[in-house]
Design a protein around this motif. Structure first.
Motif, PDB file in Angstrom:
ATOM      1  N   UNK A 305      -5.163  48.356  46.864  1.00 20.75           N
ATOM      2  CA  UNK A 305      -4.748  49.678  46.413  1.00 20.75           C
ATOM      3  C   UNK A 305      -5.882  50.691  46.560  1.00 20.75           C
ATOM      4  N   UNK A 307      -8.379  50.653  48.665  1.00 28.70           N
ATOM      5  CA  UNK A 307      -8.565  51.010  50.085  1.00 28.70           C
ATOM      6  C   UNK A 307      -7.507  52.022  50.514  1.00 28.70           C
ATOM      7  N   UNK A 308      -6.251  51.721  50.176  1.00 30.61           N
ATOM      8  CA  UNK A 308      -5.169  52.615  50.602  1.00 30.61           C
ATOM      9  C   UNK A 308      -5.359  54.012  50.029  1.00 30.61           C
ATOM     10  N   UNK A 311      -8.631  55.841  51.560  1.00 31.10           N
ATOM     11  CA  UNK A 311      -8.539  56.350  52.929  1.00 31.10           C
ATOM     12  C   UNK A 311      -7.497  57.460  53.038  1.00 31.10           C
ATOM     13  N   UNK A 312      -6.412  57.355  52.267  1.00 26.79           N
ATOM     14  CA  UNK A 312      -5.405  58.421  52.320  1.00 26.79           C
ATOM     15  C   UNK A 312      -6.003  59.721  51.795  1.00 26.79           C
TER      16      UNK A 312
END
Lengths: 332, 513, 336
Positions: A305, A307-308, A311-312
């Motif tokens: 979560x 990482x997502x 990066x978003x």
């Protein structure tokens, strides 16, 4: 994107502190020196590998062969010690030398034959893994000589903690710290290190300013091999035996730690301090979950979560920045 | 200003396949002078800079002298070592490195160092910035600086190299007035140290403020070098224009009712207060200098950018266009300038490139592509536009420029658009194919299409358009009918804007009829 | 640019290898048992490779594909084992299986949508997105299974992974159906055409009025669907579901796709190439196994082939015209 990454490093640091606070509130063991020392020792290998991966990712590349490389290096030094004996210096030399050779192979293919890093390292991963498993048949190497096991048990700065236990800092932590310092100095004080950032920041400008791009890339992958050698010795000194399958899927953990530390896979950003935070985050999270009896799969969910989200957020922020950039100097 | 030239270029020619970009050009630069290099779009300025900086090699026979000695410039590093530094429009800096490092990096590399001495690094940076009389936070990553400051960093880097000639390519294009003033002060202080500046710009007023001498290029040829006192803006423009008209003037078609009405659309940093109309059967020429905002307006009509203010009215109905897909649905087609990058999928066959806009309509009942209809469509348009060779399975990249452009035209004509926007339609296309494309545009207009043609080539604009709009720095500054327009009139507007008295308050009233 | 020959060369390699293996050990290699076992093993990796190929065609990569399969398989397994009371009627079992299949498809659909949304609408690079979702899906799978295996399925369900139609194993039939469907989708539909166009040059494709975001969204969804099909075969064949089933397929599938002639930068690649590449790997591993050569040599061969093929491409491509153009397209790729 340096400033963004600076703030990214700050973020992962804050998250790390908050996480540590949460865990220490739930478990009195967490902040005990022996626990923290264990935590560092057990993640020294991940940390050492992540340092090399940071350099590669800053250039905009990636190396998925690191798990196979470090695994084969443990096998090589294991066999070396068992069959030939040798001494500590030779073991280091063999590990590091073989690692650099493997790194040169990757680097040369990437720099000269222009094959994308992910494909090259995927190929070398298959080759290395296959050869190693063919050779060992997956069998463990156990009868490691005692002088090497003794080396792995060296501790320094012994002290007595509040509970009355004698604790020392194991050698593996010093190896990790030494590699952190070395890599940090390399990035900061050598022209090659600055070229790593320059290539990732703007390849065209790097060429215009006269940087030898191929040489820099080859160096970076060879350095990854060097660190894999150090990591192989460190790992073997902790485990006291060699399991050829110990590093299956390890490459993705290494990459995740680096990405958590703020490096962007598009290149140009990333720092040693960020990567160290990223590794510590993974280590603390895992340790904390164990101590608080929360199943460890939560580590995966949380890391995924983060990482997502990270990066978003990064992409959205950059998009906003680009949008606000004027294309034409409009006359008023 | 001393009299012995620092740099002399003699007999510089550069031939690209099919084009003579430079034809026996000469240039002489004195130490400590600001030398302006001027010419229309495509006059050969950039090619000349590329030769000076070692990016391109001149044709044999060229002579480059520095301090009177012949030199060879084969690669960028050579130019640096000869004391020539180029400040590219994109500055060629490293966004992720600090100011100090950006300034001293090149110097360290050319010295063949292995270690970085941060103290020396900072000193170099501090010293050069002091020399320039500017203050910057040395530790800030470059990308955090505004563009104007980044430019100063690029200048500082050139100084750190000990450059004796700094070439500045459109240095003021993204600066505000105050920043331009600041830049000029710095340039003046540099020239006092004996450093020469080659200044390339479209902004004549600025050139007259800063430059000592002017070298004019036209159509890749050397026109002359003039001292500032010998020139004024009108005379300079007349030297720059006057290109041979190599196009047949097209017969005009009768224009129909209003098709498109654009009412004072504005997008910050792109264009401001743009109003015009387009009629059926009309070819509307849109010109101006590169970077005037023409393409940005076209992209707003095609849904690639969305204006913040103003209205677009298509056949009497107000429309919002947010994507190319929507634009296509409304009957708007756009043929971009970057044919190879934005217009075509080069690695795919011609057939695929033509049918890409029609994929949905080529479906059979099962939802599958009907190969037979596709083949017929492709053949029909290859035939109609005479695309050669007539091999639908040939890859788009194997075609000549003219035929590539026809493929892009074909894919859009297949959608039977009401409005066709075409950006630099004949860029990089040989003369014969140019005339063919002009004829085609006229035929389409006669069939009732409304066409907006963006072009920097004045002869083309004059030969093809029914009506001509001129843009400058994001605004519309002039409108001419084809009868009243001349190259001089258009260039006057493009370079200097609308005369003060004529400048309308709410944009131009597009429709005079 | 000899494009059609790429697949033909692969086919020759396949045929040659098949013949070689048959010659070396005719009794074992050509035995019905071996052929059937090859046909049972190949489809899982094959389906995942097809999914990976569709993603790579757009210039992306899907690191989460095997965990998409694992997670959806586990959800399906949970539905199956929760509803299975043993010895229920055939109709009840049929209904239960339908429910499980639906659960698998929905789960995979959610996984694919998450990837697709983040890649196409948010604009994050595929490798980062799927690195994150890979970890996430693995974590959720572990959460659902507590690390153990989920088992206890109706007997009827095992037919999917272990049954035969005539003498042909069911899995290979499923694979064949999906291979044909994928080929049709890619080569005969507007979506497939857009996928190739996007992979070559996303900017020009967008400028041609194609809704490229939607196209990419469907790419990740379709890859997830193929992962779901692999999951169904997998859990049925093992008669259980577990987190690490199929995790070794991830990098193998990328290798197979590249080996099958697909351009890792996107824009070119054929279903038939991928299918033959899977076949080559299967013949190689089964054959070597029968001869008594360690199966790990298959990995070595695969890696060497992968690098060898690309080196060959590089030396052939050097100096030919295609190169500059491809760089252009790559620039366009990064521009978006």
């Amino acid at each position: 994107m340096r400033q963004l990454s600076k703030s990214k490093e700050l973020w992962i640091f804050i998250i790390l502190i908050v996480l540590s606070a949460l865990i220490s509130a739930r478990s009195s063991v967490f902040l005990r020196p022996d626990n923290l020392i264990d935590l560092l020792k057990n993640n020294a290998v991940l940390g050492i590998m992540a340092l090399g991966m940071t350099l590669i990712i800053i250039t905009g590349g990636i190396d998925v062969s690191v798990g196979a490389v470090v695994a084969v290096l443990t096998v090589i030094i294991g066999k070396f010690m068992v069959t030939l004996g040798g001494n500590l210096f030779l073991v280091f030399l063999v590990a590091v030398g073989s690692g650099v050779l493997l790194g040169l192979f990757n680097g040369a293919l990437i720099a000269f034959a222009n094959i994308p890093p992910i494909v090259v390292t995927l190929g070398s991963m298959s080759i290395i893994n296959g050869l190693m498993l063919y050779y060992t048949n997956g069998a463990w190497i156990s009868n490691i000589p005692s002088w090497f096991i003794d080396f792995g048990q060296i501790t320094l700065f012994k002290f007595t903690d509040t509970a009355g236990n004698t604790v020392g800092v194991p050698i593996q932590i010093f190896i990790f710290l030494a590699m952190v310092l070395l890599t940090w100095a390399l990035l900061k004080y050598t022209l090659v290190g600055r070229a790593v950032y320059a290539i990732g920041g703007n390849l065209v400008s790097a060429r215009r300013v006269g940087i030898n791009i191929a040489r820099t890339l080859i160096f970076v992958y060879a350095y990854m091999g060097f660190l894999a050698g150090v990591a192989a010795v460190t790992h073997t000194s902790i485990m006291r035996q060699v399991d050829p399958n110990a590093f299956l899927g390890f490459e993705l953990q290494v990459i995740a730690a680096v990405v958590l530390g703020g490096a962007s896979l598009t290149g140009g950003t990333g720092s040693i301090i960020g990567t160290v935070f990223g590794v510590l985050f993974m280590a603390v999270l895992n340790n904390g979950l164990i101590l608080t009896h929360i199943p460890t799969f939560w580590q995966k969910i949380i890391v995924g979560l983060i990482i997502i989200l990270a990066v978003s957020f990064d992409v959205l922020q950059r998009k906003r920045m680009e949008k606000s950039l004027p294309k034409i100097d409009v006359e008023n | 200003m001393s009299e012995k030239p620092f740099l002399q270029l003699k007999n510089i020619s550069k031939t690209f396949p099919g084009v003579k970009a430079l034809d026996k050009v000469q240039l002489e630069i004195l130490p400590g002078e600001v030398h302006a290099l001027v010419g229309e779009n495509g006059a050969g300025k950039s090619t000349l800079i590329k030769i000076l900086s070692g990016v391109e090699k001149p044709d044999p026979g060229a002579e480059i002298l520095i301090d009177g000695h012949p030199v060879n410039i084969r690669q960028p590093l050579d130019a640096n070592q000869q004391g020539i530094a180029v400040i590219y429009q994109d500055f060629s800096l490293f966004p992720n490195l600090t100011v100090a490092e950006n300034i001293s990096f090149g110097k360290e590399i050319s010295q063949g160092r292995r270690l970085v001495n941060w103290n020396e690094n900072r000193e170099t940076a501090t010293k050069t910035l002091e020399e320039l009389g500017i203050e910057l936070d040395l530790h800030l990553p470059l990308e955090r600086l505004p563009v104007a400051k980044q430019q100063l960093v690029a200048i500082a880097r050139a100084l750190a190299f000990k450059a004796r000639l700094i070439i500045m390519d459109e240095p003021t294009s993204s600066l505000s007035r105050g920043e331009v003033e600041n830049l000029f002060n710095i340039i003046r202080s540099l020239t006092q140290k004996g450093i020469a500046i080659l200044f390339v710009s479209h902004r004549l007023q600025e050139l007259f403020t800063i430059a000592d001498r002017f070298t004019v290029l036209r159509d890749g040829k050397y026109i002359g070098t003039y001292r500032k006192e010998e020139l004024n803006e009108e005379r300079l423009i007349s030297l720059m224009v006057g290109r041979k008209i190599d196009f047949v003037r097209q017969s005009r078609s009768s224009r129909g009712p209003v098709l498109l009405e654009v009412k004072s659309i504005t997008k910050k940093g792109h264009f401001k207060d743009i109003s015009f109309t387009l009629h059926r059967g009309e070819i509307l020429g849109l010109t101006g200098l590169v970077g005037a905002g023409r393409t940005e307006v076209a992209q707003a009509l095609f849904g690639l950018t969305v204006p913040e203010e103003g209205e677009i009215i298509l056949e009497g109905v107000k429309v919002n266009i947010r994507s190319p897909e929507e634009a296509m649905g409304l009957g708007i087609a756009y043929i971009p300038e970057g044919r190879q990058r934005e217009g075509l999928v080069l690695r795919q066959p011609v057939a695929q490139n033509i049918s890409v806009t029609m994929l949905r309509k080529l479906r059979s009942k099962l939802g599958l592509l009907d190969a037979e209809s596709e083949r017929r469509l492709v053949e029909e348009y290859m035939e109609a536009l005479d695309i050669r060779p007539r091999l639908p399975q040939m890859l788009a990249m194997q075609l000549s420029g003219g035929n590539q452009q026809k493929v892009v035209l074909a894919k859009w004509l297949a959608t039977r658009p009401k409005i066709l926007i075409i950006d630099e339609p004949t860029n990089g296309i040989d003369v014969g194919a140019k005339a063919e494309i002009h004829k085609l545009l006229r035929r389409l207009a006669e069939e009732g299409m409304g066409i907006i043609m963006i072009s920097s080539e004045l002869p083309e604009i004059l030969a093809v358009s029914d009506r001509i709009l001129v843009m400058r720095r994001g605004r519309l500054v002039g409108e001419f009918t084809s009868e009243e327009a001349t190259q001089e009139k258009i260039m006057n507007r493009a370079f200097m804007g609308a005369p003060a008295g004529l400048r309308p308050k709410r944009g131009l009233q597009g429709d005079r009829g | 640019m000899s494009r059609t020959s790429k697949e033909r060369v692969l086919l020759y390699v396949f045929v040659g290898l098949f013949a070689l293996m048959s010659l070396i050990s005719p009794n074992k290699f050509l035995s019905p048992g071996n052929l059937q076992s090859m046909a049972t093993q190949l489809p899982e990796l094959g389906l995942i490779s097809l999914g990976m190929m569709v993603v790579i065609l757009t210039g992306g990569i899907d690191l989460s594909i095997t965990y998409t399969a694992a997670l959806s398989g586990i959800v399906g397994a949970l539905v199956l084992s929760a509803g299975y009371t043993g010895g229920a009627g055939e109709a009840a079992a049929g209904l239960l299986i339908m429910k499980a299949l639906l659960a698998i498809l929905v789960t995979a659909g959610l996984c694919g949508s998450l990837n697709g949304f983040l890649v196409s609408y948010v604009g994050v690079s595929p490798i980062l997105v799927t690195l994150g979702t890979m970890t996430l899906f693995e974590g959720i799978s572990l959460w659902l299974t507590k690390g153990g295996a989920v088992s206890g399925f109706p007997e009827e369900f095992q037919w999917i992974g272990n049954g035969y139609v005539g003498f042909v194993p069911v899995p290979i039939l499923i694979f064949a159906v999906f291979a044909v469907i994928t080929a049709i989708l890619l080569e005969r539909t507007p979506w497939g055409r857009s996928v190739y166009m996007f992979g070559c040059n996303p900017v020009a494709t967008y400028f041609s009025g194609i809704n490229t975001k939607k196209t990419v969204m469907w790419v990740y969804l379709y890859a997830a669907l193929l992962a779901a099909a692999a999951a169904i075969i997998m859990i049925s064949r093992y008669n259980s579901a577990k987190v690490d089933y199929g995790s070794s397929y991830l990098l193998q599938s990328v290798a197979i796709v590249v080996l099958g002639g697909t351009d890792i930068a996107g824009g070119y690649g054929k279903v038939v190439g991928t299918v033959i590449a899977v076949g080559i790997i299967q013949v190689l591993s089964s054959g070597l196994n029968l001869i008594g050569i360690n199966r790990f040599i298959v990995d070595v061969t695969m890696g060497a082939l992968l690098i060898g093929v690309l080196l060959l491409n590089y030396f052939i491509g050097k100096g030919s015209l295609g190169k500059g153009v491809k760089k252009d397209a790559q620039k366009a790729n990064t521009a978006l």
